[in-house]
Enzyme design. Structure first.
Site, PDB file in Angstrom:
ATOM      1  N   ASP A  11      24.318 -19.593 -44.387  1.00 55.10           N
ATOM      2  CA  ASP A  11      24.549 -19.969 -43.005  1.00 55.10           C
ATOM      3  C   ASP A  11      24.919 -21.453 -43.052  1.00 55.10           C
ATOM      4  OD1 ASP A  11      24.369 -19.993 -40.118  1.00 55.10           O
ATOM      5  OD2 ASP A  11      22.421 -20.977 -40.355  1.00 55.10           O
ATOM      6  N   LEU A  12      25.468 -21.975 -41.959  1.00 49.83           N
ATOM      7  CA  LEU A  12      25.905 -23.380 -41.979  1.00 49.83           C
ATOM      8  C   LEU A  12      24.995 -24.277 -41.130  1.00 49.83           C
ATOM      9  CD1 LEU A  12      27.986 -25.596 -42.625  1.00 49.83           C
ATOM     10  CD2 LEU A  12      29.423 -24.693 -40.786  1.00 49.83           C
ATOM     11  N   ASP A  13      25.005 -24.047 -39.807  1.00 51.97           N
ATOM     12  CA  ASP A  13      24.233 -24.897 -38.895  1.00 51.97           C
ATOM     13  C   ASP A  13      22.740 -24.791 -39.186  1.00 51.97           C
ATOM     14  OD1 ASP A  13      26.561 -25.634 -37.358  1.00 51.97           O
ATOM     15  OD2 ASP A  13      26.480 -23.659 -36.426  1.00 51.97           O
ATOM     16  N   THR A  19      23.377 -29.433 -37.673  1.00 52.70           N
ATOM     17  CA  THR A  19      24.156 -29.337 -36.445  1.00 52.70           C
ATOM     18  C   THR A  19      23.433 -28.532 -35.369  1.00 52.70           C
ATOM     19  OG1 THR A  19      25.363 -27.778 -37.813  1.00 52.70           O
ATOM     20  CG2 THR A  19      26.559 -29.740 -37.109  1.00 52.70           C
ATOM     21  N   LYS A  47      19.350 -20.250 -31.969  1.00 52.10           N
ATOM     22  CA  LYS A  47      19.811 -20.468 -33.344  1.00 52.10           C
ATOM     23  C   LYS A  47      20.461 -19.207 -33.904  1.00 52.10           C
ATOM     24  CE  LYS A  47      16.851 -24.169 -34.995  1.00 52.10           C
ATOM     25  NZ  LYS A  47      15.831 -24.564 -35.955  1.00 52.10           N
ATOM     26  N   GLY A  48      21.643 -19.355 -34.457  1.00 51.65           N
ATOM     27  CA  GLY A  48      22.338 -18.235 -35.079  1.00 51.65           C
ATOM     28  C   GLY A  48      23.030 -17.309 -34.100  1.00 51.65           C
ATOM     29  N   SER A 116      28.570 -17.999 -41.051  1.00 49.75           N
ATOM     30  CA  SER A 116      28.157 -18.735 -39.853  1.00 49.75           C
ATOM     31  C   SER A 116      28.663 -18.030 -38.611  1.00 49.75           C
ATOM     32  CB  SER A 116      28.738 -20.158 -39.898  1.00 49.75           C
ATOM     33  OG  SER A 116      28.483 -20.824 -38.683  1.00 49.75           O
ATOM     34  N   ALA A 117      27.849 -18.081 -37.561  1.00 49.50           N
ATOM     35  CA  ALA A 117      28.277 -17.508 -36.278  1.00 49.50           C
ATOM     36  C   ALA A 117      29.223 -18.458 -35.553  1.00 49.50           C
ATOM     37  CB  ALA A 117      27.051 -17.253 -35.407  1.00 49.50           C
ATOM     38  N   LYS A 119      32.404 -20.666 -34.542  1.00 51.49           N
ATOM     39  CA  LYS A 119      33.859 -20.730 -34.653  1.00 51.49           C
ATOM     40  C   LYS A 119      34.298 -22.106 -35.133  1.00 51.49           C
ATOM     41  CE  LYS A 119      34.332 -17.648 -30.731  1.00 51.49           C
ATOM     42  NZ  LYS A 119      34.794 -17.585 -29.347  1.00 51.49           N
ATOM     43  N   LYS A 146      24.878 -11.935 -35.451  1.00 52.91           N
ATOM     44  CA  LYS A 146      23.511 -11.770 -35.950  1.00 52.91           C
ATOM     45  C   LYS A 146      22.615 -11.405 -34.767  1.00 52.91           C
ATOM     46  CE  LYS A 146      24.714 -15.554 -39.042  1.00 52.91           C
ATOM     47  NZ  LYS A 146      24.520 -16.969 -39.433  1.00 52.91           N
ATOM     48  N   GLU A 170      19.222 -18.817 -44.603  1.00 49.71           N
ATOM     49  CA  GLU A 170      19.264 -18.933 -43.136  1.00 49.71           C
ATOM     50  C   GLU A 170      18.161 -19.816 -42.570  1.00 49.71           C
ATOM     51  OE1 GLU A 170      20.454 -18.267 -40.276  1.00 49.71           O
ATOM     52  OE2 GLU A 170      22.139 -16.950 -40.646  1.00 49.71           O
ATOM     53  N   ASP A 171      18.403 -20.375 -41.397  1.00 43.25           N
ATOM     54  CA  ASP A 171      17.351 -21.129 -40.697  1.00 43.25           C
ATOM     55  C   ASP A 171      16.975 -20.453 -39.379  1.00 43.25           C
ATOM     56  OD1 ASP A 171      19.822 -21.755 -39.392  1.00 43.25           O
ATOM     57  OD2 ASP A 171      18.780 -23.391 -38.378  1.00 43.25           O
TER      58      ASP A 171
HETATM   59  C1  BG6 Z   1      25.454 -20.815 -34.905  1.00 45.33           C
HETATM   60  C2  BG6 Z   1      24.506 -21.768 -34.200  1.00 45.33           C
HETATM   61  O1  BG6 Z   1      25.610 -21.195 -36.226  1.00 45.33           O
HETATM   62  O2  BG6 Z   1      26.730 -20.842 -34.245  1.00 45.33           O
HETATM   63  C3  BG6 Z   1      24.419 -21.462 -32.732  1.00 45.33           C
HETATM   64  O3  BG6 Z   1      23.221 -21.649 -34.793  1.00 45.33           O
HETATM   65  C4  BG6 Z   1      25.820 -21.451 -32.118  1.00 45.33           C
HETATM   66  O4  BG6 Z   1      23.613 -22.420 -32.091  1.00 45.33           O
HETATM   67  C5  BG6 Z   1      26.702 -20.467 -32.882  1.00 45.33           C
HETATM   68  O5  BG6 Z   1      25.771 -21.059 -30.743  1.00 45.33           O
HETATM   69  C6  BG6 Z   1      28.134 -20.418 -32.337  1.00 45.33           C
HETATM   70  O6  BG6 Z   1      28.756 -21.652 -32.552  1.00 45.33           O
HETATM   71  P1  BG6 Z   1      30.145 -22.077 -31.904  1.00 45.33           P
HETATM   72  O7  BG6 Z   1      30.502 -23.347 -32.652  1.00 45.33           O
HETATM   73  O8  BG6 Z   1      31.121 -20.982 -32.167  1.00 45.33           O
HETATM   74  O9  BG6 Z   1      29.917 -22.301 -30.460  1.00 45.33           O
HETATM   75 MG    MG Z   2      21.753 -21.702 -38.595  1.00 47.93          MG
END
Ligand code: BG6
Ligand code: MG
Length: 217
Positions: A11-13, A19, A47-48, A116-117, A119, A146, A170-171
């Site tokens: 996972d990234l964030d 982030t 989260k996620g 990562s979820a 975009k 997820k 993952e976090d």
């Molecule tokens: C996940 C984050 O990685 O991405 C979430 O943990 C976030 O908080 C989701 O809502 C979607 O991110 P984005 O950048 O597409 O709005």
């Molecule tokens: Mg995360």
């Protein structure tokens, strides 16, 4: 298990960089405009979770009805603020141990993928200068979010592997559920005890990096 390891899916964030804080801050700012007080304890539920699903969860705290057009505008506003908050992100914004771990895995011939979820993921890994490590980046617009396992299964299928050859990191509660739904080993990063479904928990990525590098050396 580690002897079979062929692919680590990150996972990234909140795993490779902090982030999560910026995502939540942008949501808090948006929510406040609509008189919704987002308590820090709500972050765990976001989260996620995808942008759209996160907004729906936040708006469920309000008694007001919002049209689809309003919701689209809110998502765009949150994202613009989030992008502003991470605009100066660079290599130095990776968590301690991230570059070292990715470099180590590459040298060991272990594939790395991103699940990562977000975009914003592809742009963010370029800013962090870690994009070259990832042989596969799962596209969150092409898969159910997820806790569905799809974002983790996509890289596994890409490399023609089986779940026992993959490790997910993952976090988020939703992310650990996704990894377990994919039948893979789940590594949780965060406060110990906060991800009880994980197979192993580490307070920081650096702690996990130390352990895995020692085992694989
Ligand atoms: C996940 C984050 O990685 O991405 C979430 O943990 C976030 O908080 C989701 O809502 C979607 O991110 P984005 O950048 O597409 O709005
Ligand atoms: Mg995360």
């Amino acid at each position: 298990m580690l002897s079979d390891l062929k692919l680590v899916i990150f996972d990234l964030d909140g795993v490779l960089t902090e982030t999560s804080r910026q995502h939540f801050k942008a949501w808090q700012t948006l929510a406040a405009k609509y008189d919704i007080d987002l308590d820090p304890s709500f972050e765990v539920h976001l989260k996620g979770v995808s942008r759209k699903a996160s907004l729906d969860k936040i708006l469920s705290l309000s008694s007001r009805h919002f049209t689809e057009a309003e919701k689209d505008a809110m998502q765009a506003e949150k994202n613009a603020h989030y992008q502003q908050l991470i605009a100066n992100f660079s290599k130095e914004d990776c968590f301690e141990g991230a570059h070292e771990l990715l470099h180590f895995l590459q040298k060991k011939g272990i594939h790395m993928a991103l699940a990562s979820a977000s975009k914003n993921g592809p742009k963010l890994i370029r800013a962090l200068e870690i994009d070259r490590y990832f042989g596969y980046v799962a596209d969150p617009t092409q898969h159910p979010g997820k806790p569905a396992p799809d974002l983790f299964l996509a890289p596994m299928h890409h490399y023609g592997l089986t779940p026992n050859q993959c490790l997910g990191v993952e976090d988020a509660v939703a992310g650990i559920a996704a990894i377990k739904a994919a039948n893979m080993t789940a590594i949780g990063i965060g406060e110990l005890g906060s991800l009880p479904e994980a197979d192993a928990e580490y307070t920081t990525l650096a702690d996990f990096a130390q352990v895995i590098m020692k085992h694989l050396t």
